[in-house]
Design an enzyme around this catalytic site. Sequence first.
Site, PDB file in Angstrom:
ATOM      1  N   PHE A 128      -4.322   1.521  -3.641  1.00 53.33           N
ATOM      2  CA  PHE A 128      -3.870   1.740  -2.266  1.00 53.33           C
ATOM      3  C   PHE A 128      -2.879   0.658  -1.886  1.00 53.33           C
ATOM      4  O   PHE A 128      -3.172  -0.527  -2.016  1.00 53.33           O
ATOM      5  CB  PHE A 128      -5.037   1.746  -1.263  1.00 53.33           C
ATOM      6  CG  PHE A 128      -4.567   2.074   0.131  1.00 53.33           C
ATOM      7  CD1 PHE A 128      -4.313   3.385   0.505  1.00 53.33           C
ATOM      8  CD2 PHE A 128      -4.328   1.062   1.053  1.00 53.33           C
ATOM      9  CE1 PHE A 128      -3.840   3.687   1.783  1.00 53.33           C
ATOM     10  CE2 PHE A 128      -3.858   1.361   2.334  1.00 53.33           C
ATOM     11  CZ  PHE A 128      -3.620   2.681   2.690  1.00 53.33           C
ATOM     12  N   ASP A 215      -0.971  -7.097  -5.211  1.00 58.78           N
ATOM     13  CA  ASP A 215      -1.253  -6.710  -3.831  1.00 58.78           C
ATOM     14  C   ASP A 215      -2.585  -7.343  -3.442  1.00 58.78           C
ATOM     15  O   ASP A 215      -3.653  -6.843  -3.788  1.00 58.78           O
ATOM     16  CB  ASP A 215      -1.298  -5.176  -3.727  1.00 58.78           C
ATOM     17  CG  ASP A 215      -1.607  -4.707  -2.299  1.00 58.78           C
ATOM     18  OD1 ASP A 215      -2.066  -5.527  -1.480  1.00 58.78           O
ATOM     19  OD2 ASP A 215      -1.402  -3.510  -2.019  1.00 58.78           O
ATOM     20  N   LYS A 244      -3.906  -8.334   5.775  1.00 56.63           N
ATOM     21  CA  LYS A 244      -5.148  -8.160   6.540  1.00 56.63           C
ATOM     22  C   LYS A 244      -5.746  -9.443   7.123  1.00 56.63           C
ATOM     23  O   LYS A 244      -5.761  -9.624   8.332  1.00 56.63           O
ATOM     24  CB  LYS A 244      -6.181  -7.421   5.694  1.00 56.63           C
ATOM     25  CG  LYS A 244      -5.812  -5.954   5.495  1.00 56.63           C
ATOM     26  CD  LYS A 244      -6.945  -5.148   4.941  1.00 56.63           C
ATOM     27  CE  LYS A 244      -6.692  -3.653   5.034  1.00 56.63           C
ATOM     28  NZ  LYS A 244      -6.004  -3.057   3.896  1.00 56.63           N
TER      29      LYS A 244
HETATM   30  C1  LIG Z   1      -4.908  -2.180   3.832  1.00 50.74           C
HETATM   31  C2  LIG Z   1      -4.106  -2.303   2.593  1.00 50.74           C
HETATM   32  C3  LIG Z   1      -2.704  -2.096   2.593  1.00 50.74           C
HETATM   33  C4  LIG Z   1      -1.968  -1.612   3.818  1.00 50.74           C
HETATM   34  O1  LIG Z   1      -1.989  -2.527   4.854  1.00 50.74           O
HETATM   35  P1  LIG Z   1      -1.488  -2.079   6.333  1.00 50.74           P
HETATM   36  O2  LIG Z   1      -1.508  -3.362   7.106  1.00 50.74           O
HETATM   37  O3  LIG Z   1      -2.469  -1.064   6.828  1.00 50.74           O
HETATM   38  O4  LIG Z   1      -0.128  -1.515   6.178  1.00 50.74           O
HETATM   39  C5  LIG Z   1      -2.021  -2.331   1.419  1.00 50.74           C
HETATM   40  N1  LIG Z   1      -2.653  -2.726   0.310  1.00 50.74           N
HETATM   41  C6  LIG Z   1      -3.986  -2.918   0.264  1.00 50.74           C
HETATM   42  C7  LIG Z   1      -4.611  -3.388  -1.004  1.00 50.74           C
HETATM   43  C8  LIG Z   1      -4.759  -2.714   1.392  1.00 50.74           C
HETATM   44  O5  LIG Z   1      -6.079  -2.866   1.335  1.00 50.74           O
END
Ligand SMILES: *Cc1c(COP(=O)(O)O)cnc(C)c1O
Length: 390
Positions: A128, A215, A244
């Site tokens: 994701f 990420d 986050k």
């Molecule tokens: C939540 C998340 C995103 C997206 O972040 P947003 O602030 O909602 O755009 C991207 N990568 C990972 C691994 C995430 O958990």
Amino acid sequence: MSDFLMQTYARQPLAFVRGEGVWLYDDKGDKYLDAVAGVAVNGLGHGHPKLAAALCEQAGRLIHTSNLYRIPEQERLAERLCGLSGLERAFFCNSGAEANEAAIKIARLHGHNKGIDNPAIVVMEKSFHGRTMATLSATGSRKVQAGFEPLVSGFVRVPYNDAGAVEKLAEHHNNIVAVLVEPYQGEGGVQIPEAGYLAGLRRICDANGWLLMLDEVQTGIGRSGKWFAFQHTAVVPDVMTLAKGLGSGVPVGACLARGVAAETFTPGRHGSTFGGGPLACTAALTTLKVMEEDGLLGNAEALGAYIRQDLAKRLQGVAGVVEIRGQGLLIGIELDRPCGDLVGMARERHLLVNVTSDTVVRLLPPLVLKREEAAQLCEKLAALIRNFLA
Ligand SMILES: *Cc1c(COP(=O)(O)O)cnc(C)c1O
């Protein structure tokens, strides 16, 4: 439910008005133990007095200027994040998706600079990376992509936790420029890869001149018990994205890079009106400061281990529990069946949990969690899971 909102979320019938530590209070005055933390955002918990004071002070002085000028808070935050991570330069934005957009643009630009005019990025199944067009195209979930075709091209997908599959790509593709991967998959069901996985990817990237881009939007900023999940290994990425937990709820994202990746963007190639503003950077600087002063990394490590052990004990031999796994306070309890209903059952017992990938109960409590709160969490959740599976 509001008729005036686009229906992007199936919201739970709860509205919180106040919080303190790991506790949230709704508009009826009822108290909930929060093991979601705004989906890994509220590391400092709710209503943290040091964060509130720092934000008030900053808001009274300066909220926004522009990246047309120097921003001292942004420069301090960049230096701090580089010091903590070993990376060299930062770009600031406002979300995880935007941080990954920056990483994708760096990889593509780096490719073009090397004379590759159709650069491709290796991405993983069940990953994701966000909801913008490029990041949903990188995401390994049909549910996220369906209906938004045509997708952004230039991504090559392989299974997660399979360095061999990445290595094989090198034989057939001469346009790959980077690997984009989560050190642990969060939305994908709290997947923890085998110990040598990141090191394997690092070796393959080095051998082929690819960038290793992590990420860490969900795993970063202490969630795993280290500042960044990659620090559980000897690997250092070329690019890392954060969001986050970085601002404790004030929107801020970052893309960090080192080496050639850090020099790829030149003036005019990328930007953000709000990115790295004084208020957001103060939120992030304060988050990092409090985490260090209050020993929250060690707390995440210790209480994460405690929760996994305690749940394992309480759920030992319970049919339907497949696995309890995690690192620090990123914890997944995989069941043998879809368990979305557990969220409502937990809510009725005044416990907030999340279910991801249909069958995985995910715990992401604030890093300020205390031992006796962790014990309450385990006791309530284990009883709920036993009930649900009975
Ligand atoms: C939540 C998340 C995103 C997206 O972040 P947003 O602030 O909602 O755009 C991207 N990568 C990972 C691994 C995430 O958990």
